[in-house]
Design a protein around this motif. Structure first.
Motif, PDB file in Angstrom:
ATOM      1  N   ASP A   1       0.852  -1.189   0.000  1.00 27.40           N
ATOM      2  CA  ASP A   1       0.000   0.000   0.000  1.00 27.40           C
ATOM      3  C   ASP A   1       0.886   1.237   0.000  1.00 27.40           C
ATOM      4  N   VAL A   2       0.555   2.200  -0.843  1.00 27.77           N
ATOM      5  CA  VAL A   2       1.298   3.454  -0.883  1.00 27.77           C
ATOM      6  C   VAL A   2       0.309   4.598  -0.716  1.00 27.77           C
ATOM      7  N   THR A   3       0.549   5.430   0.289  1.00 30.43           N
ATOM      8  CA  THR A   3      -0.277   6.617   0.511  1.00 30.43           C
ATOM      9  C   THR A   3       0.636   7.828   0.639  1.00 30.43           C
ATOM     10  N   GLU A   4       0.097   8.987   0.356  1.00 29.02           N
ATOM     11  CA  GLU A   4       0.907  10.203   0.367  1.00 29.02           C
ATOM     12  C   GLU A   4       1.491  10.473   1.747  1.00 29.02           C
ATOM     13  N   ARG A   5       2.754  10.899   1.758  1.00 29.15           N
ATOM     14  CA  ARG A   5       3.506  11.262   2.958  1.00 29.15           C
ATOM     15  C   ARG A   5       3.841  10.062   3.846  1.00 29.15           C
ATOM     16  N   SER A   6       3.647   8.865   3.330  1.00 30.76           N
ATOM     17  CA  SER A   6       3.980   7.661   4.095  1.00 30.76           C
ATOM     18  C   SER A   6       4.863   6.757   3.251  1.00 30.76           C
ATOM     19  N   ARG A   7       5.628   5.925   3.933  1.00 29.43           N
ATOM     20  CA  ARG A   7       6.426   4.951   3.216  1.00 29.43           C
ATOM     21  C   ARG A   7       5.568   3.742   2.875  1.00 29.43           C
ATOM     22  N   PRO A   8       5.884   3.038   1.791  1.00 34.46           N
ATOM     23  CA  PRO A   8       5.106   1.852   1.411  1.00 34.46           C
ATOM     24  C   PRO A   8       5.044   0.842   2.551  1.00 34.46           C
ATOM     25  N   ALA A   9       3.938   0.101   2.602  1.00 35.01           N
ATOM     26  CA  ALA A   9       3.749  -0.905   3.651  1.00 35.01           C
ATOM     27  C   ALA A   9       3.025  -2.107   3.064  1.00 35.01           C
ATOM     28  N   ARG A  10       3.250  -3.270   3.664  1.00 33.00           N
ATOM     29  CA  ARG A  10       2.579  -4.481   3.194  1.00 33.00           C
ATOM     30  C   ARG A  10       1.072  -4.383   3.395  1.00 33.00           C
ATOM     31  N   THR A  11       0.335  -5.072   2.519  1.00 32.55           N
ATOM     32  CA  THR A  11      -1.111  -5.159   2.639  1.00 32.55           C
ATOM     33  C   THR A  11      -1.535  -6.584   2.350  1.00 32.55           C
ATOM     34  N   GLY A  12      -2.757  -6.920   2.699  1.00 34.00           N
ATOM     35  CA  GLY A  12      -3.243  -8.272   2.452  1.00 34.00           C
ATOM     36  C   GLY A  12      -4.021  -8.398   1.161  1.00 34.00           C
ATOM     37  N   ALA A  13      -3.941  -7.378   0.306  1.00 37.36           N
ATOM     38  CA  ALA A  13      -4.723  -7.390  -0.933  1.00 37.36           C
ATOM     39  C   ALA A  13      -4.273  -8.512  -1.862  1.00 37.36           C
ATOM     40  N   ALA A  14      -5.173  -8.952  -2.715  1.00 36.28           N
ATOM     41  CA  ALA A  14      -4.849  -9.985  -3.700  1.00 36.28           C
ATOM     42  C   ALA A  14      -3.999  -9.387  -4.813  1.00 36.28           C
ATOM     43  N   THR A  15      -3.225 -10.240  -5.460  1.00 37.37           N
ATOM     44  CA  THR A  15      -2.338  -9.777  -6.521  1.00 37.37           C
ATOM     45  C   THR A  15      -3.097  -9.060  -7.626  1.00 37.37           C
ATOM     46  N   ALA A  16      -4.283  -9.565  -7.964  1.00 37.80           N
ATOM     47  CA  ALA A  16      -5.039  -8.991  -9.076  1.00 37.80           C
ATOM     48  C   ALA A  16      -5.486  -7.566  -8.798  1.00 37.80           C
ATOM     49  N   ASP A  17      -5.478  -7.152  -7.514  1.00 41.80           N
ATOM     50  CA  ASP A  17      -5.953  -5.822  -7.165  1.00 41.80           C
ATOM     51  C   ASP A  17      -4.887  -4.743  -7.319  1.00 41.80           C
ATOM     52  N   ALA A  18      -3.649  -5.116  -7.627  1.00 42.02           N
ATOM     53  CA  ALA A  18      -2.572  -4.131  -7.695  1.00 42.02           C
ATOM     54  C   ALA A  18      -2.780  -3.168  -8.858  1.00 42.02           C
ATOM     55  N   ASP A  19      -2.594  -1.869  -8.581  1.00 44.40           N
ATOM     56  CA  ASP A  19      -2.681  -0.861  -9.639  1.00 44.40           C
ATOM     57  C   ASP A  19      -1.451  -0.906 -10.541  1.00 44.40           C
ATOM     58  N   VAL A  20      -0.306  -1.217  -9.930  1.00 39.68           N
ATOM     59  CA  VAL A  20       0.949  -1.298 -10.672  1.00 39.68           C
ATOM     60  C   VAL A  20       1.669  -2.560 -10.227  1.00 39.68           C
ATOM     61  N   ARG A  21       2.295  -3.239 -11.168  1.00 36.61           N
ATOM     62  CA  ARG A  21       3.102  -4.399 -10.803  1.00 36.61           C
ATOM     63  C   ARG A  21       4.520  -4.182 -11.320  1.00 36.61           C
ATOM     64  N   LEU A  22       5.490  -4.344 -10.399  1.00 36.51           N
ATOM     65  CA  LEU A  22       6.905  -4.200 -10.730  1.00 36.51           C
ATOM     66  C   LEU A  22       7.574  -5.561 -10.630  1.00 36.51           C
ATOM     67  N   GLU A  23       8.552  -5.802 -11.487  1.00 33.90           N
ATOM     68  CA  GLU A  23       9.240  -7.094 -11.493  1.00 33.90           C
ATOM     69  C   GLU A  23      10.748  -6.881 -11.521  1.00 33.90           C
ATOM     70  N   CYS A  24      11.463  -7.692 -10.730  1.00 36.86           N
ATOM     71  CA  CYS A  24      12.922  -7.600 -10.685  1.00 36.86           C
ATOM     72  C   CYS A  24      13.476  -8.954 -10.275  1.00 36.86           C
ATOM     73  N   SER A  25      14.640  -9.313 -10.792  1.00 37.32           N
ATOM     74  CA  SER A  25      15.255 -10.579 -10.391  1.00 37.32           C
ATOM     75  C   SER A  25      15.879 -10.424  -9.007  1.00 37.32           C
ATOM     76  N   ILE A  26      15.828 -11.485  -8.223  1.00 32.52           N
ATOM     77  CA  ILE A  26      16.386 -11.457  -6.874  1.00 32.52           C
ATOM     78  C   ILE A  26      17.883 -11.186  -6.913  1.00 32.52           C
ATOM     79  N   ALA A  27      18.595 -11.830  -7.830  1.00 28.65           N
ATOM     80  CA  ALA A  27      20.047 -11.643  -7.897  1.00 28.65           C
ATOM     81  C   ALA A  27      20.399 -10.192  -8.186  1.00 28.65           C
TER      82      ALA A  27
END
Length: 390
Positions: A74-100
């Motif tokens: 979850d991202v809200t103004e003036r706050s740092r991102p935090a985990r949420t329990g929302a389902a993957t399909a509900d994401a407004d934006v999806r970012l992808e990166c390799s672990i390595a």
């Protein structure tokens, strides 16, 4: 924090030095989900508060081969991102990166480029077809808040002190340039930093701002804090708190045996002259060559009993009196094995600034630990002796 979690975090930190192959070995040993969880926690810790953004959900997908680990934030103004329990399909934006790629970016020296982060989804069902361009920009800035935590680059110490609510914000306005200059060579290394004094007094969940500041400043660092009160609620990845007194010799010996050797020791504890000397005589011999021993708030203690020229409130006079007192103590022979740590012989530099002293331990002195000694704990209660080759 459990021993297993600590071992996992240390394995991830060390893997960055070995490149892709070493990171792959660590992921295969611990599993994609476990390593990804460590990385997400680190990203959330480093991320900037969102500015001028729309409330949004961001899916962060970390990959290793065909394996994927997705976290919704979850991202809200003036706050740092935090985990949420929302389902993957509900994401407004999806970012992808390799672990390595992410491990190498987070835990190696600042590359200045950031990880190879890809946008794989943006406002599903709407996306770039939306006519509300301002909303699109605000959603994008929400994603930027997540990406801001995916880099080893960090702001200066004064900024970090404000971000992490350090009680040293005002003093760091003067001392931050000195810390940054003296610690520059250590910043990208796997340092072990010990700070005496955590703050917050008897409240277990208060204080610790400077520990978080140092964690952010040293992206590969393990940070340890000591306080007379229990501060265990402040423990997290790369931050360990211990309860004890800096004048307790047995505690200090046990601290070094279990968690040393240290690359940096910062005494911001009781500021009582006797406590400062006791801590120094036990911790300085265990400081790694090339490391720094820092004593803060010099004028808070009266050193008149150690040096007749010391004037209460005069930090320079206090520092000079401190050095004389340290030399006197260190000359008495402090080690049980009969060795006599020579302050003058191992002290490579003494830097005095307003109300603070930086003592640099030499890297090439006789009897000092060589730089190739492992940074992992190995103390058995006796300072190892290294004899020059004949």
């Amino acid at each position: 924090m459990t021993t297993t979690r600590t071992e996992l975090v240390e394995s991830v930190l060390r893997s960055a030095s070995g490149g892709w192959r070493r990171v792959t070995e660590v992921v295969e040993r611990w599993g994609t989900d476990a390593v990804a969880a460590v990385l997400v926690d680190e990203i959330l810790f480093r991320s900037e508060p969102a500015a001028d953004c729309a409330t949004a959900t961001v899916g962060l997908e970390l990959t290793h081969g065909s394996a994927r680990h997705t976290t919704i934030l979850d991202v809200t103004e003036r706050s740092r991102p935090a985990r949420t329990g929302a389902a993957t399909a509900d994401a407004d934006v999806r970012l992808e990166c390799s672990i390595a790629d992410l491990v190498l970016e987070l835990y190696r020296s600042d590359t200045g480029r950031g990880p190879d982060m890809r946008v794989t989804r943006f406002l599903p069902g709407e996306g770039h077809l939306s006519s509300d361009t301002e909303r699109l920009h605000r959603i994008a800035r929400a994603a930027d808040a997540v990406v801001s935590g995916c880099t080893s680059h960090s702001p200066g110490l004064a900024t970090l002190a404000l971000r992490h609510d350090s009680d040293r914000c005002s003093s760091l306005q003067l001392s931050a340039p000195h810390f940054e200059r003296h610690f520059r060579a250590l910043r990208g290394q796997e340092v072990r930093l010990l700070e005496l004094g955590i703050g917050g007094y008897e409240r277990p969940d208060q204080g610790g701002g400077s520990l978080r500041m140092w964690k952010h400043f040293f992206p590969r660092g393990q940070i340890y804090g000591v306080d007379v009160f229990d501060k265990s609620p402040l423990d997290e990845d790369r931050i360990t708190t211990l309860r004890g007194r800096q004048d307790d010799r047995e505690f200090l010996d046990r601290l070094c045996r279990d968690h040393g050797p240290f690359d940096v020791v910062i005494d911001d504890g009781s500021h009582a002259a006797g406590d400062v000397l006791t801590a120094f005589e036990h911790l300085y011999p265990r400081l790694r060559p090339g490391g720094w021993y820092v004593i803060e708030d010099l004028s808070a203690s009266s050193w008149a009993r150690h040096d007749g020229d010391a004037v209460p409130g005069d930090s320079i006079a206090a520092a000079l009196a401190l050095v004389n007192a340290l030399r006197e103590r260190m000359g008495r022979g402090l080690r049980a094995d009969g060795g006599s740590p020579d302050l003058a012989g191992s002290l490579a530099g003494l830097n005095l600034h307003h109300n603070i002293a930086f003592l640099e331990k030499g890297a090439g002195v006789a009897g000092a630990l060589p730089q190739w000694v492992s940074r992992r704990p190995f103390w058995n209660g006796v300072t190892p002796q290294v004899h020059p080759a004949r």
